[in-house]
Design a protein around this motif. Structure first.
Motif, PDB file in Angstrom:
ATOM      1  N   ARG A 144       0.840  -1.203   0.000  1.00 20.51           N
ATOM      2  CA  ARG A 144       0.000   0.000   0.000  1.00 20.51           C
ATOM      3  C   ARG A 144       0.872   1.249   0.000  1.00 20.51           C
ATOM      4  NH1 ARG A 144      -5.321  -1.686   3.523  1.00 20.51           N
ATOM      5  NH2 ARG A 144      -5.252  -3.898   3.043  1.00 20.51           N
ATOM      6  N   THR A 145       1.940   1.191  -0.760  1.00 18.01           N
ATOM      7  CA  THR A 145       2.871   2.314  -0.839  1.00 18.01           C
ATOM      8  C   THR A 145       2.135   3.624  -1.135  1.00 18.01           C
ATOM      9  OG1 THR A 145       4.617   0.868  -1.661  1.00 18.01           O
ATOM     10  CG2 THR A 145       4.893   3.222  -2.038  1.00 18.01           C
ATOM     11  N   GLY A 146       2.469   4.645  -0.359  1.00 13.45           N
ATOM     12  CA  GLY A 146       1.851   5.944  -0.572  1.00 13.45           C
ATOM     13  C   GLY A 146       0.529   6.134   0.147  1.00 13.45           C
ATOM     14  N   HIS A 147       0.070   5.091   0.837  1.00 10.42           N
ATOM     15  CA  HIS A 147      -1.196   5.183   1.578  1.00 10.42           C
ATOM     16  C   HIS A 147      -0.945   4.919   3.056  1.00 10.42           C
ATOM     17  CE1 HIS A 147      -3.638   5.286  -2.105  1.00 10.42           C
ATOM     18  NE2 HIS A 147      -2.774   4.408  -2.579  1.00 10.42           N
ATOM     19  N   ALA A 148      -1.460   5.783   3.912  1.00 14.06           N
ATOM     20  CA  ALA A 148      -1.303   5.607   5.349  1.00 14.06           C
ATOM     21  C   ALA A 148      -2.111   4.407   5.816  1.00 14.06           C
ATOM     22  CB  ALA A 148      -1.759   6.860   6.091  1.00 14.06           C
ATOM     23  N   ILE A 149      -1.500   3.583   6.668  1.00 15.37           N
ATOM     24  CA  ILE A 149      -2.162   2.401   7.207  1.00 15.37           C
ATOM     25  C   ILE A 149      -2.340   2.591   8.707  1.00 15.37           C
ATOM     26  CG2 ILE A 149      -2.062  -0.106   7.469  1.00 15.37           C
ATOM     27  CD1 ILE A 149      -0.269  -0.229   5.061  1.00 15.37           C
ATOM     28  N   SER A 150      -3.530   2.397   9.180  1.00 17.74           N
ATOM     29  CA  SER A 150      -3.825   2.625  10.588  1.00 17.74           C
ATOM     30  C   SER A 150      -3.207   1.558  11.472  1.00 17.74           C
ATOM     31  CB  SER A 150      -5.340   2.661  10.818  1.00 17.74           C
ATOM     32  OG  SER A 150      -5.898   1.370  10.652  1.00 17.74           O
ATOM     33  N   ARG A 151      -2.984   1.902  12.727  1.00 15.45           N
ATOM     34  CA  ARG A 151      -2.475   0.928  13.693  1.00 15.45           C
ATOM     35  C   ARG A 151      -3.465  -0.222  13.862  1.00 15.45           C
ATOM     36  NH1 ARG A 151      -0.633   5.867  15.260  1.00 15.45           N
ATOM     37  NH2 ARG A 151       1.541   6.010  15.995  1.00 15.45           N
ATOM     38  N   THR A 152      -4.754   0.083  13.761  1.00 16.79           N
ATOM     39  CA  THR A 152      -5.777  -0.950  13.898  1.00 16.79           C
ATOM     40  C   THR A 152      -5.640  -2.000  12.809  1.00 16.79           C
ATOM     41  OG1 THR A 152      -7.343   0.599  14.911  1.00 16.79           O
ATOM     42  CG2 THR A 152      -8.263  -1.406  13.944  1.00 16.79           C
ATOM     43  N   LEU A 153      -5.501  -1.559  11.566  1.00 19.32           N
ATOM     44  CA  LEU A 153      -5.364  -2.494  10.449  1.00 19.32           C
ATOM     45  C   LEU A 153      -4.071  -3.292  10.572  1.00 19.32           C
ATOM     46  CD1 LEU A 153      -6.391  -3.632   7.797  1.00 19.32           C
ATOM     47  CD2 LEU A 153      -5.248  -1.758   6.604  1.00 19.32           C
ATOM     48  N   ILE A 154      -2.999  -2.637  10.974  1.00 14.39           N
ATOM     49  CA  ILE A 154      -1.723  -3.331  11.148  1.00 14.39           C
ATOM     50  C   ILE A 154      -1.854  -4.433  12.188  1.00 14.39           C
ATOM     51  CG2 ILE A 154       0.649  -3.084  11.971  1.00 14.39           C
ATOM     52  CD1 ILE A 154       0.629  -0.252  10.736  1.00 14.39           C
ATOM     53  N   ALA A 155      -2.489  -4.126  13.316  1.00 19.89           N
ATOM     54  CA  ALA A 155      -2.663  -5.117  14.388  1.00 19.89           C
ATOM     55  C   ALA A 155      -3.497  -6.296  13.904  1.00 19.89           C
ATOM     56  CB  ALA A 155      -3.318  -4.457  15.603  1.00 19.89           C
ATOM     57  N   GLU A 156      -4.539  -6.014  13.120  1.00 17.49           N
ATOM     58  CA  GLU A 156      -5.402  -7.081  12.614  1.00 17.49           C
ATOM     59  C   GLU A 156      -4.654  -7.984  11.636  1.00 17.49           C
ATOM     60  OE1 GLU A 156      -8.701  -5.140  10.860  1.00 17.49           O
ATOM     61  OE2 GLU A 156      -9.760  -4.801  12.749  1.00 17.49           O
ATOM     62  N   GLN A 157      -3.886  -7.385  10.735  1.00 17.15           N
ATOM     63  CA  GLN A 157      -3.239  -8.150   9.672  1.00 17.15           C
ATOM     64  C   GLN A 157      -1.983  -8.885  10.140  1.00 17.15           C
ATOM     65  OE1 GLN A 157      -4.313  -8.593   6.441  1.00 17.15           O
ATOM     66  NE2 GLN A 157      -6.178  -7.601   7.101  1.00 17.15           N
ATOM     67  N   VAL A 158      -1.223  -8.277  11.054  1.00 14.33           N
ATOM     68  CA  VAL A 158       0.055  -8.853  11.472  1.00 14.33           C
ATOM     69  C   VAL A 158      -0.077  -9.741  12.707  1.00 14.33           C
ATOM     70  CG1 VAL A 158       2.432  -8.337  12.163  1.00 14.33           C
ATOM     71  CG2 VAL A 158       1.298  -6.918  10.439  1.00 14.33           C
ATOM     72  N   ILE A 201      10.013   4.869   5.839  1.00 17.43           N
ATOM     73  CA  ILE A 201       8.881   4.649   6.746  1.00 17.43           C
ATOM     74  C   ILE A 201       8.614   5.927   7.527  1.00 17.43           C
ATOM     75  CG2 ILE A 201       7.976   3.295   8.676  1.00 17.43           C
ATOM     76  CD1 ILE A 201       9.852   1.020   7.817  1.00 17.43           C
ATOM     77  N   HIS A 202       7.393   6.423   7.444  1.00 14.83           N
ATOM     78  CA  HIS A 202       7.034   7.679   8.093  1.00 14.83           C
ATOM     79  C   HIS A 202       5.800   7.507   8.979  1.00 14.83           C
ATOM     80  CE1 HIS A 202       9.774   9.573   5.192  1.00 14.83           C
ATOM     81  NE2 HIS A 202       9.176   8.813   4.275  1.00 14.83           N
ATOM     82  N   THR A 203       5.780   8.264  10.066  1.00 10.74           N
ATOM     83  CA  THR A 203       4.620   8.271  10.960  1.00 10.74           C
ATOM     84  C   THR A 203       3.597   9.274  10.452  1.00 10.74           C
ATOM     85  OG1 THR A 203       6.031   7.740  12.852  1.00 10.74           O
ATOM     86  CG2 THR A 203       3.837   8.626  13.333  1.00 10.74           C
ATOM     87  N   VAL A 204       2.344   8.865  10.410  1.00 12.37           N
ATOM     88  CA  VAL A 204       1.251   9.772  10.056  1.00 12.37           C
ATOM     89  C   VAL A 204       0.484  10.034  11.345  1.00 12.37           C
ATOM     90  CG1 VAL A 204      -0.788  10.146   8.634  1.00 12.37           C
ATOM     91  CG2 VAL A 204       1.128   8.790   7.747  1.00 12.37           C
ATOM     92  N   ARG A 205       0.634  11.205  11.882  1.00 17.53           N
ATOM     93  CA  ARG A 205       0.089  11.516  13.203  1.00 17.53           C
ATOM     94  C   ARG A 205      -1.419  11.284  13.262  1.00 17.53           C
ATOM     95  NH1 ARG A 205       2.214  16.889  15.985  1.00 17.53           N
ATOM     96  NH2 ARG A 205       4.115  15.622  15.720  1.00 17.53           N
ATOM     97  N   GLY A 206      -1.843  10.566  14.283  1.00 17.82           N
ATOM     98  CA  GLY A 206      -3.262  10.317  14.490  1.00 17.82           C
ATOM     99  C   GLY A 206      -3.816   9.164  13.665  1.00 17.82           C
ATOM    100  N   ILE A 207      -2.977   8.591  12.788  1.00 17.59           N
ATOM    101  CA  ILE A 207      -3.455   7.495  11.932  1.00 17.59           C
ATOM    102  C   ILE A 207      -2.598   6.253  12.102  1.00 17.59           C
ATOM    103  CG2 ILE A 207      -3.906   6.742   9.564  1.00 17.59           C
ATOM    104  CD1 ILE A 207      -4.454   9.641   8.837  1.00 17.59           C
ATOM    105  N   GLY A 208      -1.346   6.321  11.646  1.00 17.11           N
ATOM    106  CA  GLY A 208      -0.498   5.143  11.709  1.00 17.11           C
ATOM    107  C   GLY A 208       0.803   5.369  10.981  1.00 17.11           C
ATOM    108  N   TYR A 209       1.054   4.581   9.915  1.00 15.23           N
ATOM    109  CA  TYR A 209       2.346   4.642   9.232  1.00 15.23           C
ATOM    110  C   TYR A 209       2.150   4.550   7.716  1.00 15.23           C
ATOM    111  CZ  TYR A 209       4.298   3.841  13.862  1.00 15.23           C
ATOM    112  OH  TYR A 209       4.615   3.971  15.185  1.00 15.23           O
ATOM    113  N   ILE A 210       3.181   5.039   7.023  1.00 15.22           N
ATOM    114  CA  ILE A 210       3.167   5.008   5.561  1.00 15.22           C
ATOM    115  C   ILE A 210       4.571   4.700   5.059  1.00 15.22           C
ATOM    116  CG2 ILE A 210       3.631   7.484   5.324  1.00 15.22           C
ATOM    117  CD1 ILE A 210       1.760   7.504   2.909  1.00 15.22           C
TER     118      ILE A 210
END
Length: 225
Positions: A164-178, A210-219
Protein backbone atom coordinates in the motif's frame (compact mmCIF):
# COMPACT_ATOMS: atom_id res chain seq x y z
CA UNK A 1 -23.47 -12.83 -3.76
CA UNK A 2 -22.24 -16.43 -3.98
CA UNK A 3 -19.66 -17.87 -1.55
CA UNK A 4 -17.86 -21.22 -1.55
CA UNK A 5 -16.93 -22.72 1.83
CA UNK A 6 -14.05 -25.23 1.61
CA UNK A 7 -14.11 -26.80 5.08
CA UNK A 8 -13.94 -30.44 6.18
CA UNK A 9 -15.37 -29.95 9.70
CA UNK A 10 -19.09 -30.52 9.17
CA UNK A 11 -20.30 -28.46 12.13
CA UNK A 12 -18.12 -25.50 11.17
CA UNK A 13 -19.20 -25.68 7.52
CA UNK A 14 -22.89 -25.92 8.49
CA UNK A 15 -22.51 -22.99 10.90
CA UNK A 16 -20.88 -20.86 8.22
CA UNK A 17 -23.47 -21.76 5.60
CA UNK A 18 -26.36 -20.96 7.94
CA UNK A 19 -24.86 -17.64 9.03
CA UNK A 20 -24.07 -16.54 5.49
CA UNK A 21 -27.52 -17.48 4.18
CA UNK A 22 -29.12 -15.53 7.04
CA UNK A 23 -27.18 -12.52 5.73
CA UNK A 24 -28.49 -12.97 2.18
CA UNK A 25 -25.51 -14.81 0.67
CA UNK A 26 -25.76 -18.02 -1.35
CA UNK A 27 -23.33 -20.57 0.09
CA UNK A 28 -21.98 -23.90 -1.20
CA UNK A 29 -19.77 -26.35 0.71
CA UNK A 30 -16.80 -28.45 -0.41
CA UNK A 31 -15.48 -30.92 2.19
CA UNK A 32 -12.07 -31.53 0.59
CA UNK A 33 -9.46 -29.78 -1.52
CA UNK A 34 -10.10 -31.54 -4.83
CA UNK A 35 -13.83 -30.84 -4.71
CA UNK A 36 -13.01 -27.26 -3.75
CA UNK A 37 -10.80 -26.74 -6.81
CA UNK A 38 -13.43 -28.25 -9.11
CA UNK A 39 -16.19 -26.01 -7.77
CA UNK A 40 -13.96 -22.93 -7.76
CA UNK A 41 -13.16 -23.31 -11.44
CA UNK A 42 -16.76 -23.76 -12.56
CA UNK A 43 -18.91 -22.11 -9.90
CA UNK A 44 -18.43 -18.38 -10.61
CA UNK A 45 -18.10 -17.47 -6.92
CA UNK A 46 -17.75 -13.97 -5.52
CA UNK A 47 -15.58 -15.14 -2.59
CA UNK A 48 -14.05 -18.35 -1.22
CA UNK A 49 -13.62 -19.23 2.46
CA UNK A 50 -10.76 -21.73 2.57
CA UNK A 51 -9.35 -23.92 5.35
CA UNK A 52 -5.68 -24.93 5.24
CA UNK A 53 -5.88 -28.44 6.67
CA UNK A 54 -8.08 -30.39 4.26
CA UNK A 55 -8.33 -34.04 3.16
CA UNK A 56 -6.64 -34.90 -0.11
CA UNK A 57 -4.85 -31.63 -0.74
CA UNK A 58 -4.32 -28.71 1.59
CA UNK A 59 -5.55 -25.16 1.24
CA UNK A 60 -2.11 -23.89 0.19
CA UNK A 61 -2.11 -26.05 -2.96
CA UNK A 62 -5.76 -25.24 -3.65
CA UNK A 63 -5.06 -21.50 -3.67
CA UNK A 64 -1.82 -21.95 -5.61
CA UNK A 65 -3.64 -23.75 -8.41
CA UNK A 66 -6.39 -21.15 -8.45
CA UNK A 67 -3.90 -18.30 -8.90
CA UNK A 68 -1.81 -20.24 -11.43
CA UNK A 69 -4.96 -20.51 -13.53
CA UNK A 70 -5.25 -16.70 -13.36
CA UNK A 71 -8.43 -16.96 -11.27
CA UNK A 72 -8.49 -13.89 -9.02
CA UNK A 73 -11.61 -14.74 -6.98
CA UNK A 74 -11.09 -13.28 -3.48
CA UNK A 75 -9.98 -15.90 -0.94
CA UNK A 76 -10.23 -15.66 2.83
CA UNK A 77 -8.29 -18.26 4.82
CA UNK A 78 -10.17 -19.47 7.90
CA UNK A 79 -7.92 -21.87 9.77
CA UNK A 80 -6.55 -23.02 13.12
CA UNK A 81 -3.00 -22.47 11.86
CA UNK A 82 -2.09 -19.30 13.70
CA UNK A 83 1.67 -18.87 13.29
CA UNK A 84 3.07 -15.75 11.67
CA UNK A 85 4.88 -17.77 8.93
CA UNK A 86 1.54 -19.41 8.04
CA UNK A 87 -0.15 -16.01 7.71
CA UNK A 88 2.73 -14.68 5.64
CA UNK A 89 2.59 -17.76 3.38
CA UNK A 90 -1.17 -17.46 2.89
CA UNK A 91 -1.03 -13.80 1.93
CA UNK A 92 1.94 -14.36 -0.37
CA UNK A 93 0.08 -17.11 -2.22
CA UNK A 94 -2.59 -14.55 -3.04
CA UNK A 95 -5.13 -14.71 -0.20
CA UNK A 96 -7.04 -11.50 0.48
CA UNK A 97 -7.36 -12.07 4.24
CA UNK A 98 -6.50 -14.58 6.96
CA UNK A 99 -8.60 -15.32 10.07
CA UNK A 100 -7.62 -17.73 12.82
CA UNK A 101 -10.03 -20.15 14.50
CA UNK A 102 -11.81 -19.83 16.88
CA UNK A 103 -13.46 -16.77 15.37
CA UNK A 104 -16.40 -14.45 15.89
CA UNK A 105 -18.89 -14.71 13.03
CA UNK A 106 -19.56 -10.95 13.20
CA UNK A 107 -15.87 -10.28 12.50
CA UNK A 108 -15.81 -12.83 9.67
CA UNK A 109 -18.85 -11.19 8.12
CA UNK A 110 -17.24 -7.75 8.37
CA UNK A 111 -14.05 -9.03 6.72
CA UNK A 112 -16.06 -10.67 3.92
CA UNK A 113 -17.95 -7.46 3.21
CA UNK A 114 -14.71 -5.46 3.25
CA UNK A 115 -13.11 -7.81 0.70
CA UNK A 116 -16.15 -7.73 -1.56
CA UNK A 117 -16.21 -3.92 -1.48
CA UNK A 118 -12.62 -3.61 -2.66
CA UNK A 119 -12.65 -6.58 -5.04
CA UNK A 120 -9.84 -9.10 -5.65
CA UNK A 121 -6.30 -7.96 -4.91
CA UNK A 122 -3.55 -9.30 -7.13
CA UNK A 123 -0.49 -9.99 -5.01
CA UNK A 124 2.77 -9.06 -6.70
CA UNK A 125 5.73 -11.42 -6.33
CA UNK A 126 8.20 -8.51 -6.20
CA UNK A 127 7.63 -5.17 -4.50
CA UNK A 128 9.89 -2.13 -4.87
CA UNK A 129 9.93 1.27 -3.21
CA UNK A 130 12.86 3.50 -4.15
CA UNK A 131 15.99 1.38 -3.46
CA UNK A 132 14.12 -1.16 -1.31
CA UNK A 133 13.29 -4.48 -3.00
CA UNK A 134 11.03 -7.11 -1.42
CA UNK A 135 10.85 -10.66 -2.75
CA UNK A 136 7.63 -11.96 -1.20
CA UNK A 137 8.15 -15.52 -2.41
CA UNK A 138 11.61 -15.88 -0.87
CA UNK A 139 10.87 -13.79 2.25
CA UNK A 140 13.78 -11.54 1.37
CA UNK A 141 14.18 -7.77 1.57
CA UNK A 142 17.18 -5.95 0.10
CA UNK A 143 18.17 -2.30 0.22
CA UNK A 144 21.09 -0.90 -1.74
CA UNK A 145 22.32 -4.45 -2.26
CA UNK A 146 22.25 -5.22 1.45
CA UNK A 147 19.97 -8.04 2.68
CA UNK A 148 17.89 -6.94 5.67
CA UNK A 149 17.77 -9.34 8.61
CA UNK A 150 14.03 -9.32 9.34
CA UNK A 151 11.97 -11.52 11.65
CA UNK A 152 8.78 -13.10 10.18
CA UNK A 153 6.62 -10.41 11.84
CA UNK A 154 8.86 -7.63 10.55
CA UNK A 155 8.75 -9.06 7.04
CA UNK A 156 4.94 -9.31 7.14
CA UNK A 157 4.74 -5.75 8.46
CA UNK A 158 7.06 -4.42 5.74
CA UNK A 159 5.16 -6.32 3.02
CA UNK A 160 1.87 -4.86 4.27
CA UNK A 161 3.29 -1.33 4.05
CA UNK A 162 4.85 -1.97 0.63
CA UNK A 163 1.64 -3.31 -0.90
CA UNK A 164 0.00 0.00 0.00
CA UNK A 165 2.87 2.31 -0.84
CA UNK A 166 1.85 5.94 -0.57
CA UNK A 167 -1.20 5.18 1.58
CA UNK A 168 -1.30 5.61 5.35
CA UNK A 169 -2.16 2.40 7.21
CA UNK A 170 -3.82 2.62 10.59
CA UNK A 171 -2.47 0.93 13.69
CA UNK A 172 -5.78 -0.95 13.90
CA UNK A 173 -5.36 -2.49 10.45
CA UNK A 174 -1.72 -3.33 11.15
CA UNK A 175 -2.66 -5.12 14.39
CA UNK A 176 -5.40 -7.08 12.61
CA UNK A 177 -3.24 -8.15 9.67
CA UNK A 178 0.05 -8.85 11.47
CA UNK A 179 -1.10 -10.11 14.87
CA UNK A 180 -4.76 -11.00 14.16
CA UNK A 181 -5.86 -9.01 17.20
CA UNK A 182 -8.28 -6.20 17.79
CA UNK A 183 -6.09 -3.18 18.48
CA UNK A 184 -6.24 -1.89 22.03
CA UNK A 185 -5.17 1.74 22.31
CA UNK A 186 -3.55 0.82 25.62
CA UNK A 187 -0.91 -1.35 23.95
CA UNK A 188 2.11 -0.15 22.00
CA UNK A 189 2.88 -3.43 20.21
CA UNK A 190 2.57 -1.83 16.77
CA UNK A 191 4.83 1.11 17.62
CA UNK A 192 7.46 -1.13 19.24
CA UNK A 193 7.69 -3.39 16.19
CA UNK A 194 7.65 -0.42 13.82
CA UNK A 195 10.59 1.06 15.72
CA UNK A 196 12.51 -2.19 15.28
CA UNK A 197 11.61 -2.34 11.60
CA UNK A 198 12.80 1.24 11.06
CA UNK A 199 16.12 0.44 12.72
CA UNK A 200 16.75 -2.11 9.97
CA UNK A 201 15.06 -0.53 6.95
CA UNK A 202 15.86 3.15 7.49
CA UNK A 203 18.52 3.83 10.14
CA UNK A 204 21.52 2.57 8.11
CA UNK A 205 20.48 4.63 5.07
CA UNK A 206 20.29 8.32 4.26
CA UNK A 207 16.83 8.25 2.65
CA UNK A 208 14.03 7.33 5.06
CA UNK A 209 11.06 5.39 3.69
CA UNK A 210 8.88 4.65 6.75
CA UNK A 211 7.03 7.68 8.09
CA UNK A 212 4.62 8.27 10.96
CA UNK A 213 1.25 9.77 10.06
CA UNK A 214 0.09 11.52 13.20
CA UNK A 215 -3.26 10.32 14.49
CA UNK A 216 -3.46 7.49 11.93
CA UNK A 217 -0.50 5.14 11.71
CA UNK A 218 2.35 4.64 9.23
CA UNK A 219 3.17 5.01 5.56
CA UNK A 220 5.94 3.65 3.32
CA UNK A 221 6.98 6.05 0.57
CA UNK A 222 9.94 7.91 -0.93
CA UNK A 223 9.52 11.58 -0.09
CA UNK A 224 11.44 13.98 -2.27
CA UNK A 225 13.40 16.70 -0.50
Amino acid sequence: MKILIVEDERKTAAFLKKGLEENEFVADIAADGETGVSLMLQGNYDLIILDVMLPGRDGWSVLRELRQRQNQTPVLFLTARDSVPDRVHGLELGADDYIVKPFAFSELLARIRSILRRGPVRQAAMLQVADLEIDVQRHKAVRQGRTLDLTPKEFLLLSLLARRTGHAISRTLIAEQVWDINFDSGTNIVDVHMHRLRSKVDDPFEIKLIHTVRGIGYILEHRQG
